[in-house]
Scaffold this motif. Structure first.
Motif, mmCIF file in Angstrom:
data_model
loop_
_atom_site.group_PDB
_atom_site.id
_atom_site.type_symbol
_atom_site.label_atom_id
_atom_site.label_comp_id
_atom_site.label_asym_id
_atom_site.label_seq_id
_atom_site.Cartn_x
_atom_site.Cartn_y
_atom_site.Cartn_z
ATOM 1 N N ALA A 1 0.849 -1.194 0.000
ATOM 2 C CA ALA A 1 0.000 0.000 0.000
ATOM 3 C C ALA A 1 0.882 1.241 0.000
ATOM 4 O O ALA A 1 0.977 1.965 0.994
ATOM 5 C CB ALA A 1 -0.922 -0.003 1.213
ATOM 6 N N PRO A 2 1.553 1.516 -1.114
ATOM 7 C CA PRO A 2 2.484 2.648 -1.170
ATOM 8 C C PRO A 2 1.762 3.998 -1.232
ATOM 9 O O PRO A 2 0.612 4.094 -1.666
ATOM 10 C CB PRO A 2 3.261 2.382 -2.458
ATOM 11 C CG PRO A 2 2.296 1.627 -3.325
ATOM 12 C CD PRO A 2 1.501 0.770 -2.379
ATOM 13 N N LEU A 3 2.474 5.017 -0.801
ATOM 14 C CA LEU A 3 1.994 6.396 -0.885
ATOM 15 C C LEU A 3 2.910 7.175 -1.815
ATOM 16 O O LEU A 3 4.089 6.867 -1.940
ATOM 17 C CB LEU A 3 1.979 7.037 0.510
ATOM 18 C CG LEU A 3 1.039 6.368 1.521
ATOM 19 C CD1 LEU A 3 1.318 6.886 2.926
ATOM 20 C CD2 LEU A 3 -0.418 6.595 1.144
ATOM 21 N N PRO B 1 11.422 12.163 -5.042
ATOM 22 C CA PRO B 1 11.729 10.750 -4.758
ATOM 23 C C PRO B 1 12.230 10.516 -3.339
ATOM 24 O O PRO B 1 11.906 9.499 -2.721
ATOM 25 C CB PRO B 1 12.805 10.413 -5.795
ATOM 26 C CG PRO B 1 12.542 11.349 -6.926
ATOM 27 C CD PRO B 1 12.103 12.626 -6.274
ATOM 28 N N GLU B 2 13.022 11.459 -2.819
ATOM 29 C CA GLU B 2 13.521 11.313 -1.458
ATOM 30 C C GLU B 2 12.386 11.436 -0.448
ATOM 31 O O GLU B 2 12.325 10.699 0.543
ATOM 32 C CB GLU B 2 14.600 12.360 -1.175
ATOM 33 C CG GLU B 2 15.041 12.468 0.280
ATOM 34 C CD GLU B 2 15.635 11.179 0.840
ATOM 35 O OE1 GLU B 2 15.781 11.098 2.074
ATOM 36 O OE2 GLU B 2 15.949 10.254 0.057
ATOM 37 N N ILE B 3 11.454 12.363 -0.683
ATOM 38 C CA ILE B 3 10.324 12.529 0.237
ATOM 39 C C ILE B 3 9.417 11.310 0.177
ATOM 40 O O ILE B 3 8.915 10.837 1.208
ATOM 41 C CB ILE B 3 9.542 13.812 -0.086
ATOM 42 C CG1 ILE B 3 10.487 15.023 -0.094
ATOM 43 C CG2 ILE B 3 8.420 14.014 0.931
ATOM 44 C CD1 ILE B 3 11.287 15.196 1.177
ATOM 45 N N GLU B 4 9.205 10.784 -1.004
ATOM 46 C CA GLU B 4 8.396 9.563 -1.125
ATOM 47 C C GLU B 4 9.051 8.400 -0.375
ATOM 48 O O GLU B 4 8.366 7.603 0.272
ATOM 49 C CB GLU B 4 8.206 9.192 -2.598
ATOM 50 C CG GLU B 4 7.140 10.001 -3.298
ATOM 51 C CD GLU B 4 6.801 9.443 -4.674
ATOM 52 O OE1 GLU B 4 7.516 8.530 -5.146
ATOM 53 O OE2 GLU B 4 5.836 9.926 -5.285
ATOM 54 N N ARG B 5 10.360 8.306 -0.481
ATOM 55 C CA ARG B 5 11.060 7.247 0.249
ATOM 56 C C ARG B 5 10.822 7.382 1.741
ATOM 57 O O ARG B 5 10.528 6.398 2.439
ATOM 58 C CB ARG B 5 12.560 7.301 -0.046
ATOM 59 C CG ARG B 5 13.353 6.152 0.584
ATOM 60 C CD ARG B 5 14.834 6.456 0.633
ATOM 61 N NE ARG B 5 15.138 7.596 1.493
ATOM 62 C CZ ARG B 5 15.171 7.534 2.829
ATOM 63 N NH1 ARG B 5 14.905 6.397 3.455
ATOM 64 N NH2 ARG B 5 15.461 8.617 3.538
ATOM 65 N N ARG C 1 1.233 5.347 7.423
ATOM 66 C CA ARG C 1 1.116 4.081 6.672
ATOM 67 C C ARG C 1 0.120 3.148 7.352
ATOM 68 O O ARG C 1 -0.644 2.436 6.689
ATOM 69 C CB ARG C 1 2.492 3.414 6.561
ATOM 70 C CG ARG C 1 3.518 4.254 5.811
ATOM 71 C CD ARG C 1 4.769 3.461 5.515
ATOM 72 N NE ARG C 1 5.543 3.112 6.694
ATOM 73 C CZ ARG C 1 6.502 3.847 7.219
ATOM 74 N NH1 ARG C 1 6.805 5.023 6.689
ATOM 75 N NH2 ARG C 1 7.187 3.426 8.275
ATOM 76 N N ARG C 2 0.125 3.174 8.676
ATOM 77 C CA ARG C 2 -0.786 2.330 9.447
ATOM 78 C C ARG C 2 -2.246 2.674 9.155
ATOM 79 O O ARG C 2 -3.073 1.798 8.911
ATOM 80 C CB ARG C 2 -0.512 2.536 10.942
ATOM 81 C CG ARG C 2 -0.220 1.272 11.705
ATOM 82 C CD ARG C 2 -0.075 1.561 13.189
ATOM 83 N NE ARG C 2 0.978 2.492 13.505
ATOM 84 C CZ ARG C 2 2.258 2.177 13.557
ATOM 85 N NH1 ARG C 2 2.645 0.953 13.276
ATOM 86 N NH2 ARG C 2 3.162 3.075 13.857
ATOM 87 N N GLU D 1 9.011 4.703 4.191
ATOM 88 C CA GLU D 1 9.965 3.911 4.966
ATOM 89 C C GLU D 1 10.315 4.497 6.329
ATOM 90 O O GLU D 1 10.613 3.750 7.258
ATOM 91 C CB GLU D 1 11.271 3.740 4.169
ATOM 92 C CG GLU D 1 11.115 3.015 2.844
ATOM 93 C CD GLU D 1 12.423 2.960 2.061
ATOM 94 O OE1 GLU D 1 13.478 3.305 2.646
ATOM 95 O OE2 GLU D 1 12.396 2.581 0.881
ATOM 96 N N ASP D 2 10.305 5.805 6.471
ATOM 97 C CA ASP D 2 10.780 6.432 7.695
ATOM 98 C C ASP D 2 9.851 6.134 8.877
ATOM 99 O O ASP D 2 8.632 6.134 8.728
ATOM 100 C CB ASP D 2 10.891 7.948 7.494
ATOM 101 C CG ASP D 2 11.663 8.603 8.609
ATOM 102 O OD1 ASP D 2 11.046 8.972 9.627
ATOM 103 O OD2 ASP D 2 12.890 8.745 8.474
#
Length: 756
Positions: A480-482, A522-526, A538-539, A530-531
Motif C-alpha cells: 500500500a504505497p503512498l 523521490p527522497e520525500i516519497e522514500r 502508513r498504518r 519507509e521512515d
C-alpha cells in the motif's frame, strides 16, 4: 527321508528369517549407561504405519512447505481477563489454591496470595503475574508435552532403540543431564525446545556428557519449534567447538529448526478477555480474540516498563521454554494486512503484520495496544465518514479549510495533518544546499539575476495504487504505497520579506519545478514509505484500504458494519490525546511559513527563501488486483500463515523478519480437546520433561504437565522391525515353516513332472 530334511531345512531358514539370526550363543550386549522409557510407550504412539522421517544431518531447518501447527490444552487461558483482587477477594480466597476448582476466581486469587506471601513475591502487577506466571507456567508444560509428542510422531520414534526422558548419571550416580530422547542405534541425544531459546543451566550438563568417554561416539541434536534466538545459536556453536567432530568429521552438536506453531485450546468463560479490535459491536463477554489479542494483553506502553517485564519473564522461565513474547514484536511496524469475508453475524477474520525485534532482551518491543487501537479506530473512521472528508490542507491562503470538522475529531485526521506538516519540514531539509542532495538540487536549478529563484509550490500525499489479492473470501493487502504530488502554485498571504523575493519567468518555473520532481520528490516519497516518523500514516492508510473493501462488500450484501458506514458518527473512536487541536498545529505551520525552516545566504549576495504548501488526500483508495499466478508465485505461503495468525502469532514463511498476528471479531469458543496430528504434522516442541512450572500457585515450582490424550496420534506412527511383538514373529515363523514345506513339495513335484 531326504524330502523331510529339505522341509526342515526350509523351516530352519524361515525361523532365521523371522528372528534375524540363528539361535546361537552370543555375548550379551553391555548395559546402557542410562535408563529411560520407550518413546512409543511414553507418548502412546500407535496406529497405521508410515515411513519415519530422519533428522537432517548438521544444522538445518524444516522446509517452509511443511511448516504447520500443533494443539495443546490450557484451560487457564480462559482466566486472562480476571481483574485484580480486592482485599475482600483475597480474604474470601485465602492462600490455599488446592481447595478451589480450576476456573474459580478464588483459585487464582489464592495462588496469587500464596506467591505474594512467599519469600519470593512477584514484582509486577497482578495482570503481569496472571499472564506470565499463572497462565504461562501451565501452558509451558502442556505445550512442551504436546511438542514432544509431535516430534516423536514426525520422526517415527518407535521401537526399543528410542528412549525418552533419559537420565544421564556420572560415575557417582548423580544425574547430570536429562534428555528428552535418545536413539541408542544412531547414538544421538535429542533435546526438544518448543521455542527458540536454550536453557542456560543445561549447557554445563551438555558439556559434561559430550566430554564423557562413555559417550564419545554420541551426538547431541537440539530440535527447535521456532527460529533460534541469537544467544542460543551462539551458545550451541560454542558447545560444538568444545565437543568437536565425529570420526567422519561431522559436528557432534547440531540444531534443527522443526518449525511448527502451537495453538492453545480452551473454553472461554466469565473471565476471558476480549477486545474491541475491528469489532462493530463489542460487548461484555464477547469481541475480538486471537494471536494479536494475546500479545496486546502482555505489551507494555514504554520501553522501560517492557524491559522490566522481560526481566520478570526470564526470571520465571528457567527452562527456556517461553515462546516469543510481546517483547519480540516491533509494534511500531504493526499494520493491518488482511480482512476476511464480513458475513453478517459470523465475525470477521483479520491479520496484522509486524517486524521482529532483533534483540528483545535488551531492546524489547512496546506500545502494542496503542498501535492496534490506532489501526482499529482508523478503520472505523474510514467506514463512518464519507470519503469526501478524507483530506487535510495546509495553505496560508485557506485558514478556514484545514480539514473537515468531524474528521478533526479523530486520530486518523490528526495523523494526516501531522504528516502534512512534517512533509513540509522534510522538503525544506532535503533542499539544504549544505547536504549532498540539496547541492545536487540547487545545481540543477536556473538562476534569476544571479540568485537561486524558486516559485512557490504545493505538495501533497496521496495513495499510489495498492496491490491486493481478493481471495479466500477476503482481501490480502500486499503493498500500500503512498506517493507525493507537486505543482507550482501562487499564493497571496506572503510571509515577511517576500517583497524581496525574485520573480522567475514561466520557463524558469517549469525548469526548476522539474528539478523538484526529479531530485527532491523521490527522497520525500522514500521517507513517507519507509521512515519511522510516517509509520502511523502508513498504518492508517492500510486500514483505509481494508475499510474500502468492507464498504464494497456491504454494498453487495448487508454486513455487521452497515449501521456504521456513512453514519458520520465517530463518537466511539475519538482522538485519544485530548490535548491535540487543529488550532495548535495551524500555529506551528504559520510559524514555519513566516519564519522558514531555514534560509541560506547565496555567495552572489542575498537570501534565498523557500515557500511551500501541503496536503494529504486519502479520498480515493486505488488498488490493483494481483492475478492468481502472481499471488501464488510471490506469496504461496501467505494464505496458510494468515489462517494460522487468526488463532495465534506465527512466523511469516516468506520473510524471516516478519510476524503475523490476527484474530476474529466475534471469537467462537475453542474446544479444550486437542486435534490429532496430520500425516504431515510440522513440529511440536518436545520438551515433555523440560516444561517445568505448571503448579497451581503459579510460582514455577511444581509439575502438573497436561499431557495430550491418547487419541492425539490418530493417523499413527510407523511399525519398525524392532517394535513388532514376539507373538507376531512366532506366527510369522509358523507361516514360513508351512510355506517352506510347501515349497519343497512343489519343487519335487515340479521336477518329477518335468522328468516324466
Amino acid at each position: 527321508m531326504s524330502y523331510l530334511m529339505r522341509a526342515l531345512a526350509a523351516a530352519f531358514c524361515a525361523v532365521v528369517l523371522a528372528f534375524g539370526s540363528a539361535p546361537v550363543a552370543a555375548a550379551p550386549a553391555p548395559p546402557l549407561p542410562f535408563t529411560g522409557q520407550r518413546c512409543d510407550s511414553k507418548f502412546d504412539l500407535s496406529g497405521a504405519p508410515k515411513k519415519p522421517d530422519t533428522i537432517p544431518v548438521g544444522d538445518a531447518g524444516r522446509l517452509k512447505a511443511n511448516w504447520d501447527t500443533y494443539d495443546f490444552t490450557n484451560q487457564r487461558q480462559s482466566m486472562d481477563g480476571l481483574p485484580a483482587p480486592t482485599p475482600q477477594d483475597l480474604a474470601d480466597a485465602g492462600d490455599n489454591p488446592d481447595i478451589w476448582k480450576e476456573g474459580d476466581k478464588r483459585k487464582v486469587y489464592a495462588s496469587y496470595a500464596r506467591r505474594q506471601g512467599s519469600s519470593n513475591p512477584y514484582g509486577g502487577t497482578f495482570k503481569d503475574w496472571l499472564n506470565e506466571v499463572y497462565i504461562e507456567n501451565a501452558a509451558r508444560n502442556a505445550r512442551g508435552a504436546a511438542y514432544g509428542k509431535k516430534v516423536a510422531f514426525d520422526f517415527g520414534m518407535v521401537g526399543p532403540h528410542w528412549l525418552c526422558e533419559v537420565q544421564i548419571k556420572d560415575a557417582n550416580g548423580k544425574v547430570i543431564r536429562t534428555y528428552d530422547a535418545v536413539n541408542t542405534k544412531t547414538k544421538e541425544f535429542i533435546e526438544f525446545k518448543s521455542g527458540g531459546a536454550h536453557t542456560g543451566n543445561q549447557i554445563p550438563g551438555d558439556r559434561a556428557v559430550m566430554s564423557d568417554s562413555r559417550f564419545s561416539e554420541y551426538k547431541l541434536r537440539y530440535i527447535f519449534g521456532q527460529e533460534q534466538e541469537k544467544k542460543t545459536t551462539t551458545a550451541l556453536r560454542n558447545l560444538g567447538k568444545t565437543a568437536g567432530n565425529t570420526a567422519n568429521g561431522l559436528p557432534r552438536v547440531t540444531a534443527y529448526e522443526h518449525r511448527s506453531t502451537p495453538i492453545v485450546r480452551f473454553t472461554p468463560g466469565q473471565y476471558t478477555k476480549f477486545d474491541p479490535t475491528l469489532n462493530p459491536n463489542p460487548a461484555t463477554g464477547s469481541g475480538s480474540r486471537g494471536g494479536l489479542n494475546d500479545m496486546l494483553n502482555q505489551s507494555k506502553p514504554t520501553p522501560e516498563t517492557m524491559r522490566q517485564q522481560i526481566e520478570r519473564i526470564r526470571a520465571n522461565d528457567p527452562t527456556g521454554q517461553r515462546l516469543r513474547g510481546p517483547g519480540g514484536v516491533d509494534f511500531s511496524t504493526l499494520e493491518l494486512r488482511f480482512v476476511g469475508a464480513p458475513a453478517k453475524g459470523k465475525g470477521l477474520d483479520y491479520s496484522f503484520t509486524a517486524k521482529k525485534m532483533p534483540d528483545p532482551d535488551t531492546n524489547p518491543g512496546f506500545g502494542g495496544e496503542a498501535k492496534a487501537q490506532l489501526i482499529s479506530d482508523s478503520f472505523f473512521t474510514w467506514l463512518a465518514l464519507t470519503p469526501d472528508k478524507f483530506w487535510v490542507n495546509l495553505n496560508p491562503d485557506e485558514p478556514d479549510r484545514i480539514m473537515d470538522a468531524t474528521f478533526a475529531k479523530t486520530d486518523a485526521g490528526r495523523i494526516l495533518l501531522e504528516a502534512d506538516l512534517q512533509m513540509k519540514h522534510d522538503f525544506a531539509q532535503a533542499m539544504n544546499p549544505e547536504k549532498p542532495l540539496g547541492k545536487k538540487f540547487w545545481d540543477a536549478t536556473q538562476l534569476t539575476d544571479g540568485l537561486p529563484c524558486l516559485h512557490s509550490f504545493r505538495n501533497w500525499i496521496e495513495p499510489a495504487p495498492a496491490q491486493v489479492r481478493e481471495q479466500d473470501g477476503g482481501i490480502y493487502i500486499l503493498d500500500a504505497p503512498l506517493k507525493v504530488s507537486s505543482v507550482p502554485q501562487n499564493y497571496t498571504n506572503l510571509p515577511p520579506g517576500s517583497d524581496r523575493a525574485c520573480k522567475p519567468t514561466e520557463a524558469q518555473i517549469k525548469h526548476n519545478h522539474k528539478a523538484v520532481l526529479d531530485v527532491i520528490v523521490p527522497e520525500i516519497e522514500r521517507k513517507i514509505n519507509e521512515d519511522p516518523y510516517y509509520a502511523d500514516l502508513r498504518r492508517v492508510y492500510t486500514s483505509r484500504v481494508a475499510a474500502e473493501w468492507i464498504r464494497q462488500q456491504d454494498a453487495k450484501k448487508a454486513t455487521d458494519y452497515r449501521a456504521i458506514i456513512n453514519s458520520n458518527n465517530v463518537g466511539k473512536w475519538p482522538i485519544r490525546d485530548g490535548k491535540w487541536t487543529t488550532d495548535d498545529l495551524w500555529k506551528r505551520f504559520l510559524k514555519s511559513w513566516n519564519e522558514g525552516d531555514y534560509k541560506f545566504e547565496w555567495e552572489a549576495g542575498g537570501e534565498v527563501y523557500i515557500y511551500q504548501m501541503g496536503g494529504v488526500d486519502f479520498s480515493k483508495s486505488p488498488k490493483k488486483n494481483a492475478t492468481k499466478q502472481q499471488f501464488t508465485a510471490k506469496h504461496q505461503y501467505l494464505p496458510r500463515s494468515t489462517k494460522v495468525s487468526v488463532q495465534t502469532m506465527t512466523d511469516d514463511a516468506e520473510s524471516e523478519e516478519i510476524l503475523l498476528l490476527g484474530g476474529n471479531t466475534d471469537a467462537e469458543p475453542t474446544t479444550g480437546a486437542t486435534k490429532p496430528p496430520t500425516q504431515n504434522p510440522g513440529g511440536g516442541d518436545g520438551n515433555g520433561g523440560d516444561g517445568n512450572g505448571g503448579d497451581d500457585d503459579g510460582d514455577g515450582s511444581g509439575g502438573g504437565a497436561t499431557t495430550p490424550p491418547a487419541d492425539d496420534t490418530a493417523g499413527g506412527l510407523p511399525i519398525t522391525g524392532d517394535s513388532v511383538p514376539v507373538p507376531v514373529l512366532v506366527a510369522l515363523a509358523v507361516t514360513l515353516i508351512a510355506a517352506g514345506a510347501a515349497l519343497v513339495w512343489w519343487a519335487r513335484h515340479r521336477r518329477r513332472t518335468f522328468i516324466s
